[in-house]
Design a protein around this motif. Structure first.
Motif, mmCIF file in Angstrom:
data_model
loop_
_atom_site.group_PDB
_atom_site.id
_atom_site.type_symbol
_atom_site.label_atom_id
_atom_site.label_comp_id
_atom_site.label_asym_id
_atom_site.label_seq_id
_atom_site.Cartn_x
_atom_site.Cartn_y
_atom_site.Cartn_z
ATOM 1 N N PRO A 659 70.142 16.011 -17.226
ATOM 2 C CA PRO A 659 71.010 16.639 -18.222
ATOM 3 C C PRO A 659 72.371 15.945 -18.305
ATOM 4 N N GLY A 660 72.970 15.999 -19.476
ATOM 5 C CA GLY A 660 74.304 15.461 -19.648
ATOM 6 C C GLY A 660 75.391 16.469 -19.314
ATOM 7 N N GLU A 661 75.015 17.734 -19.053
ATOM 8 C CA GLU A 661 75.969 18.790 -18.732
ATOM 9 C C GLU A 661 75.787 19.246 -17.291
ATOM 10 N N ALA A 662 76.755 20.014 -16.823
ATOM 11 C CA ALA A 662 76.717 20.489 -15.439
ATOM 12 C C ALA A 662 75.928 21.789 -15.332
ATOM 13 N N ALA A 663 74.779 21.823 -15.930
ATOM 14 C CA ALA A 663 73.910 23.002 -15.885
ATOM 15 C C ALA A 663 72.527 22.589 -16.351
ATOM 16 N N TRP A 664 71.518 23.310 -15.842
ATOM 17 C CA TRP A 664 70.146 23.049 -16.284
ATOM 18 C C TRP A 664 69.316 24.295 -16.028
ATOM 19 N N PHE A 665 68.375 24.578 -16.930
ATOM 20 C CA PHE A 665 67.482 25.730 -16.809
ATOM 21 C C PHE A 665 66.092 25.224 -16.470
ATOM 22 N N ASP A 666 65.562 25.691 -15.340
ATOM 23 C CA ASP A 666 64.227 25.304 -14.896
ATOM 24 C C ASP A 666 63.244 26.405 -15.288
ATOM 25 N N ALA A 667 62.509 26.168 -16.371
ATOM 26 C CA ALA A 667 61.562 27.162 -16.873
ATOM 27 C C ALA A 667 60.319 27.256 -15.997
ATOM 28 N N GLU A 668 60.146 26.314 -15.052
ATOM 29 C CA GLU A 668 58.972 26.336 -14.194
ATOM 30 C C GLU A 668 59.230 27.060 -12.871
ATOM 31 N N TRP A 669 60.456 27.508 -12.674
ATOM 32 C CA TRP A 669 60.789 28.157 -11.404
ATOM 33 C C TRP A 669 60.123 29.520 -11.288
ATOM 34 N N ARG A 670 59.628 29.825 -10.080
ATOM 35 C CA ARG A 670 59.122 31.167 -9.743
ATOM 36 C C ARG A 670 59.558 31.465 -8.306
ATOM 37 N N TRP A 671 59.700 32.763 -7.995
ATOM 38 C CA TRP A 671 60.085 33.124 -6.625
ATOM 39 C C TRP A 671 59.106 32.549 -5.614
ATOM 40 N N ASP A 672 57.821 32.588 -5.965
ATOM 41 C CA ASP A 672 56.828 32.187 -4.970
ATOM 42 C C ASP A 672 56.631 30.666 -4.898
ATOM 43 N N ALA A 673 57.310 29.883 -5.743
ATOM 44 C CA ALA A 673 57.152 28.429 -5.708
ATOM 45 C C ALA A 673 57.902 27.802 -4.533
ATOM 46 N N GLY A 674 58.999 28.424 -4.128
ATOM 47 C CA GLY A 674 59.760 27.902 -2.995
ATOM 48 C C GLY A 674 60.429 26.564 -3.286
ATOM 49 N N TYR A 675 60.953 26.367 -4.507
ATOM 50 C CA TYR A 675 61.559 25.091 -4.883
ATOM 51 C C TYR A 675 62.918 24.892 -4.225
ATOM 52 N N SER A 676 63.136 23.638 -3.746
ATOM 53 C CA SER A 676 64.452 23.176 -3.335
ATOM 54 C C SER A 676 64.902 22.090 -4.305
ATOM 55 N N TYR A 677 66.219 21.942 -4.493
ATOM 56 C CA TYR A 677 66.758 21.024 -5.497
ATOM 57 C C TYR A 677 67.800 20.105 -4.866
ATOM 58 N N ARG A 678 67.881 18.864 -5.398
ATOM 59 C CA ARG A 678 68.969 17.944 -5.113
ATOM 60 C C ARG A 678 69.576 17.543 -6.457
ATOM 61 N N ILE A 679 70.920 17.592 -6.542
ATOM 62 C CA ILE A 679 71.615 17.286 -7.796
ATOM 63 C C ILE A 679 72.582 16.135 -7.534
ATOM 64 N N ALA A 680 72.487 15.040 -8.335
ATOM 65 C CA ALA A 680 73.364 13.871 -8.192
ATOM 66 C C ALA A 680 74.043 13.576 -9.522
ATOM 67 N N ALA A 681 75.207 12.932 -9.458
ATOM 68 C CA ALA A 681 75.907 12.451 -10.643
ATOM 69 C C ALA A 681 75.636 10.958 -10.795
ATOM 70 N N VAL A 682 75.434 10.482 -12.040
ATOM 71 C CA VAL A 682 75.109 9.089 -12.326
ATOM 72 C C VAL A 682 76.084 8.575 -13.370
ATOM 73 N N ASP A 683 76.719 7.376 -13.125
ATOM 74 C CA ASP A 683 77.678 6.857 -14.092
ATOM 75 C C ASP A 683 76.999 5.923 -15.087
ATOM 76 N N VAL A 684 77.798 5.356 -16.001
ATOM 77 C CA VAL A 684 77.241 4.553 -17.103
ATOM 78 C C VAL A 684 76.563 3.282 -16.601
ATOM 79 N N HIS A 685 76.840 2.859 -15.360
ATOM 80 C CA HIS A 685 76.220 1.655 -14.837
ATOM 81 C C HIS A 685 75.094 1.958 -13.866
ATOM 82 N N GLY A 686 74.680 3.228 -13.796
ATOM 83 C CA GLY A 686 73.552 3.598 -12.967
ATOM 84 C C GLY A 686 73.885 3.867 -11.519
#
Length: 800
Positions: A659-686
C-alpha cells in the motif's frame, strides 16, 4: 582532438617523437609509424592477427630498384612486434606487387603477389610468415604458378588448414581464363602444376574474387565476356580442386549490361554473396546476389537492387552482417560528387534500410577509396578519404545494425596531418573496435601508418569515461567519475601531464557555482596543480564547471569523487553530465573525452514503521492494520508480509500487499488463522527498512456480528487512515438516512449521506476533506448514523 591548430602542431610533435621511434611504440596521435624506411611504401593490405592486433602488408621500394613485399605485426596496444620497418617477405630480383593477404589461423599470415623475378612476364608467388615474424616458405616465397602467362592480380582465401587457395586470371591461350591453386601450410602446391582450371569459356574471364567455402575449398567469382558483354559467373572448387557446379560456372547475373566492380564475401553456409554495379537502368546501380553451396541463386534473378535513386552507385564494397546477409557501401553521385552510402540486405535478399541507402558521409568534397569491415554486431565500420582539410585525410564511421551512423556526422578523423593520407585498410581489433592502416605522405614520401579506433569512435589519445557511479551508503550525496587513460599516458611517452574533470551546467548556473574567468573559445587553460575555480565555455546554452585536476601517473585508469548537485527522486533521477580532458605540455594541445552521465541515488533505507496497531472488523469482515506514516520525502510504499509462524522471515513469497498509505485492510484475516505480520517502508530506489511486527495477541476486538436484517453501523476501514476510509452500514428497512462526520468539539465536518436509502448493505467513502473541499487536519473524528429510531456514533483517526 580540438582546435584548428591540430594539423601543424601535431605534425611537428610526430616529427619529434618519430625521429627515433622506439621498437615498442604505442598508439600515437595521428598514427603509429609502421614503416618509415627510405623509398616508397604503399598499397596497404591488413588482416587481424587473432589476438587483438593486426598484420600489415605493403609494397616497398626501399631498395631503389624494384618493389618488394614487407609485413609488420602490431599488437592491441600499438606495440610493433617484428623487425623495425617490417619483415621482408620477398626481395627477389624484379618487381613484386599486387599483394593480397589472409590469416594462417595461427597468428601469422599467408601473402600472395605478382612477381617479375624471371622477366617481364609475371608469375604468382606466395609466402607465409608466422606470429613471431619468421618467414616459413624460403627467403623469397614459393611459386604458385610459374607458367609463362600474362597474369592479373591474384586473390587468396584461407583453406582452414593453415594453407590457402589462390585464384587468378591468365592469358594462357588467346583469352584470359580463371585458374586456382591450393598451397599447404608447409608451402607445397596441392593441385595440378600451374593450377586447376576454374573457367576457360570462350572470350575473357577476369577480375577473379575468392572466398572460403568453410570446407577446405573455395567459391570463385569473376567477370565473364562469353555472352558479348561483361556478366558475372561463379564456381565452387572443393578441397581436391574439383569443380562442384556446372561446367563453366554458375551465372550470377547475365543482365543486358556490363557488370563491373565485383566484391564478394562468404555467406557462412558454403556459398557466397556478391556485389557489383551495372548500368542496366540507364545509370550505374549497385546490386547483390547470393549463391548457395549447390550453385543455386537465392535472391531475385539478376540481383537485388540496393538503391532506388537515379544517380550512379559505383564501386561497391561488401561485408557480412553476421546473420547470413550483407552490408554494402558504395560511391554515390546523387549530390553531384562522390558520397558514401550504405545498405543492408538480409539472408533472404530483403533490403533492410531506406530504399535509397543510408548516408555514411555526404560532404561536398567527395569521398574516395572506401573500405568496409563488419563490426560483429550487425553493423559495419567504413573508412574513406576526402579533402575537407585541403589534403586527402582518412576518416571513419561506424554504422549500426539499424543503418544509423553511430559516431559524429560525416565521420571521425583518423588522421589529418599535413600531406596526403590515402589507400586505407581496415580490420576489427578483437575488442569491438577497429584498426586502420594507410599510405602516408606527411614526410614527403610514402610511408605506412596505423591507428586504432574504439567502438565508441574514440581515438586512443582521448580519455574515455568508463562510468559515473553513485557512492554507496549515502543519501544521494556523491558521484565517482571513472575514466580510462589516454593512450599517450603511458611510458615511455610523457605527452599527457594531467587531467581535468568538468561538470556540465547551464551557463547562468555555472557562472554562479564556479565564478572565474571563462576559458576563451572553450580552451581549458588548466595548468598542472590548478585549484580552480574555472568555467569553460560550452555550446547549446551550457558551460563547464571545473571540478578537479588529477596528475598523470601512467596508469590505465583514474577516478575522482564529486559532490552531487542533485538528489535523485522518483520523478527525476537528477542526471549530471561530465567530461574529462587530457592535457599536454602545450596549452592548445588537449584531448576531450566524450560526455558521459550518471546520478547519485539514495542508498539509505527508511526508518522502520512504528505504532502498528491491528483491529478486528466484522463489516466488512477482516483486519484493519494501521501505523504511523514515515516522514522520509522519498518514501514510495510500504511492504506487508504475512505468515502463520510468528518467527517468520519476510520474503517475496509471503509479501501480501504494497500500500502507498500507512494502513491496510486484510479481508482474509480470521481469528482462527493465527496470522502474524511484518510491515516495512520502501523508498523510491527500493531500499527497504526494518520491520514493525504485529502478532495475533496484538489484535484488538471490534464489532459484534450484526443480527440479520438489523440496522447496523460498522467500524470504518482502514482506521487509522490517510487520506481515505470506507464506512459501511446496514439498513433493516428503507427510509431516510443521515451519515455525518464531527470533530472532537462536536462541530459538523462533513455530511456523507442525507436522503432516502433502500434496505440492505451500503458503503460510503470519506476522502478526508471538510465541507467546501479543504483537507481535514490530522486527529480524532466521530461519524454518526441516524436511520429512523436507530442512532449510533463511532470514532475514527485521520493521520496525515
Amino acid at each position: 582532438m580540438n582546435g584548428n591548430w591540430k594539423t601543424s602542431i601535431l605534425a611537428g610533435m610526430c616529427l619529434v617523437v618519430l625521429a627515433a621511434p622506439p621498437l615498442g611504440a604505442v598508439w600515437m596521435p595521428d598514427g603509429l609509424p609502421v614503416c618509415t624506411a627510405g623509398g616508397t611504401q604503399q598499397y596497404v593490405e591488413m588482416i587481424p592477427d587473432g589476438d587483438g592486433g593486426a598484420i600489415v602488408v605493403w609494397s616497398d621500394h626501399r631498395g631503389g630498384v624494384d618493389d618488394d613485399i614487407y609485413a609488420q605485426r602490431i599488437d592491441a596496444t600499438g606495440e610493433v612486434l617484428w623487425t623495425a620497418d617490417g619483415v621482408a617477405l620477398c626481395t627477389a630480383t624484379g618487381a613484386q606487387y599486387s599483394q593480397r593477404v589472409v590469416s594462417d589461423g595461427a597468428g601469422g599470415a599467408i601473402v600472395v603477389w605478382r612477381d617479375n623475378r624471371n622477366g617481364f612476364s609475371p608469375e604468382i608467388y606466395a609466402q607465409r610468415v608466422n606470429a613471431a615474424g619468421n618467414v616459413l616458405w624460403g627467403a623469397d616465397g614459393v611459386a604458385v604458378c610459374a607458367v609463362a602467362d600474362m597474369f592479373n592480380r591474384p586473390w587468396i582465401a584461407p583453406d582452414g588448414a593453415g594453407g590457402a587457395i589462390v585464384a587468378w586470371e591468365c592469358l594462357r591461350d588467346v583469352d584470359y581464363d580463371i585458374y586456382a591453386q591450393r598451397v599447404s601450410a608447409s608451402g607445397v602446391m596441392q593441385w595440378t602444376t600451374g593450377g586447376v582450371i576454374v573457367c576457360d569459356a570462350k572470350y575473357d574471364q577476369m577480375n577473379a574474387r575468392i572466398v572460403s567455402d568453410g570446407a577446405g575449398g573455395a567459391v570463385v567469382a569473376w567477370i565473364d565476356d562469353r555472352n558479348g558483354n561483361d556478366d558475372l559467373y561463379a564456381q565452387r572448387i572443393d578441397a581436391s580442386g574439383a569443380a562442384q557446379w556446372a561446367a563453366g560456372g554458375a551465372p550470377l547475373c547475365v543482365a543486358a549490361a556490363d557488370q563491373e566492380s565485383v566484391d564478394m564475401i562468404a555467406d557462412g553456409s558454403g556459398g557466397a554473396i556478391v556485389a557489383w554495379d551495372d548500368p542496366r537502368t540507364g545509370h550505374d546501380a549497385a546490386y547483390a546476389q547470393r549463391i548457395d553451396d549447390k550453385g543455386d541463386l537465392l535472391w531475385t534473378a539478376s540481383g537485388v537492387p540496393l538503391c532506388s535513386t537515379t544517380a550512379n552507385q559505383q564501386y561497391p564494397r561488401i561485408a557480412t552482417d553476421g546473420a547470413g546477409g550483407a552490408i554494402v557501401v558504395w560511391h554515390d553521385s546523387r549530390a553531384g560528387n562522390y558520397d558514401a552510402y550504405v545498405q543492408r540486405v538480409s539472408a533472404a535478399g530483403t533490403v533492410l534500410w531506406a530504399g535509397t541507402g543510408m548516408p555514411v558521409c555526404t560532404l561536398a568534397v567527395g569521398q574516395y577509396y572506401i573500405e568496409i569491415a563488419a563490426d560483429g554486431e550487425g553493423g559495419a565500420y567504413v573508412t574513406w578519404n576526402d579533402v575537407r582539410g585541403g589534403d586527402y585525410d582518412v576518416f571513419a564511421q561506424r554504422i549500426a545494425a539499424s543503418g544509423a551512423a553511430r559516431w559524429t556526422a560525416d565521420g571521425v578523423a583518423i588522421c589529418e596531418v599535413e600531406g596526403n593520407q590515402t589507400d586505407a585498410a581496415l580490420v576489427l581489433d578483437g575488442d569491438g573496435g577497429a584498426m586502420v592502416a594507410w599510405d602516408d605522405l606527411r614526410d614527403g614520401n610514402h610511408d605506412i601508418y596505423a591507428r586504432r579506433v574504439s567502438p565508441a569512435g574514440l581515438l586512443p589519445d582521448q580519455p574515455l569515461i568508463a562510468g559515473v557511479l553513485d557512492v554507496p551508503r549515502d543519501q544521494g550525496g556523491k558521484l565517482t567519475i571513472h575514466w580510462d587513460a589516454s593512450a599517450c599516458d603511458v611510458l615511455p611517452l610523457t605527452e599527457i601531464t594531467h587531467y581535468s574533470v568538468w561538470r556540465r551546467l547551464s551557463a547562468p548556473v555555472a557562472a554562479v557555482t564556479a565564478p572565474g574567468d571563462d576559458a576563451a573559445g572553450g580552451i581549458p587553460d588548466v595548468p598542472p596543480g590548478f585549484e580552480g575555480p574555472a568555467v569553460r565555455l560550452g555550446s547549446g546554452g551550457y558551460s563547464w564547471e571545473w571540478l578537479a585536476t588529477v596528475p598523470a601517473r601512467y596508469v590505465e585508469s583514474y577516478a575522482f569523487t564529486a559532490v552531487s548537485l542533485y538528489d535523485s527522486t522518483g520523478a527525476d533521477p537528477g542526471w549530471q553530465h561530465f567530461m574529462v580532458t587530457a592535457h599536454t605540455p602545450l596549452q592548445y594541445l588537449f584531448f576531450d573525452s566524450p560526455v558521459d552521465s550518471g546520478y547519485s541515488v539514495d542508498n539509505l533505507s527508511p526508518a522502520a514503521p512504528v505504532g502498528a496497531v491491528a483491529e478486528q472488523s466484522y463489516v466488512p469482515e477482516g483486519l484493519n492494520l494501521a501505523w504511523e506514516e514515515n516522514a522520509e520525502p522519498d518514501l514510495h510504499h510500504y511492504a506487508i508480509y504475512r505468515e502463520t509462524d510468528p518467527g517468520f522471515e519476510p520474503s517475496p513469497e509471503n509479501l501480501v500487499a504494497t500500500p502507498g498509505e500507512a494502513a491496510w485492510f486484510d479481508a482474509e484475516w480470521r481469528w482462527d488463522a493465527g496470522y502474524s505480520y511484518r510491515i516495512a517502508a520502501v523508498d523510491v530506489h527500493g531500499n527497504e527498512s526494518g520491520f514493525a511486527s504485529v502478532s495475533p495477541e496484538g489484535v484488538t476486538g471490534g464489532d459484534t456480528p450484526p443480527p440479520a436484517g438489523a440496522t447496523f453501523l460498522a467500524q470504518n476501514v482502514p482506521n487509522p487512515f490517510n487520506p481515505r476510509t470506507v464506512i459501511a452500514f446496514d439498513l433493516g428497512e428503507a427510509g431516510r438516512v443521515s451519515l455525518r462526520v464531527y470533530d472532537v468539539a462536536g462541530r459538523l465536518v462533513a455530511t456523507l449521506v442525507d436522503g432516502e436509502r433502500p434496505a440492505g448493505r451500503h458503503r460510503v467513502e470519506w476522502n478526508g476533506r471538510i465541507a467546501g473541499g479543504a483537507t481535514a487536519a490530522s486527529g480524532v473524528y466521530f461519524y454518526r448514523l441516524d436511520a429512523g429510531a436507530f442512532g449510533e456514533t463511532k470514532k475514527m483517526i485521520l493521520l496525515r
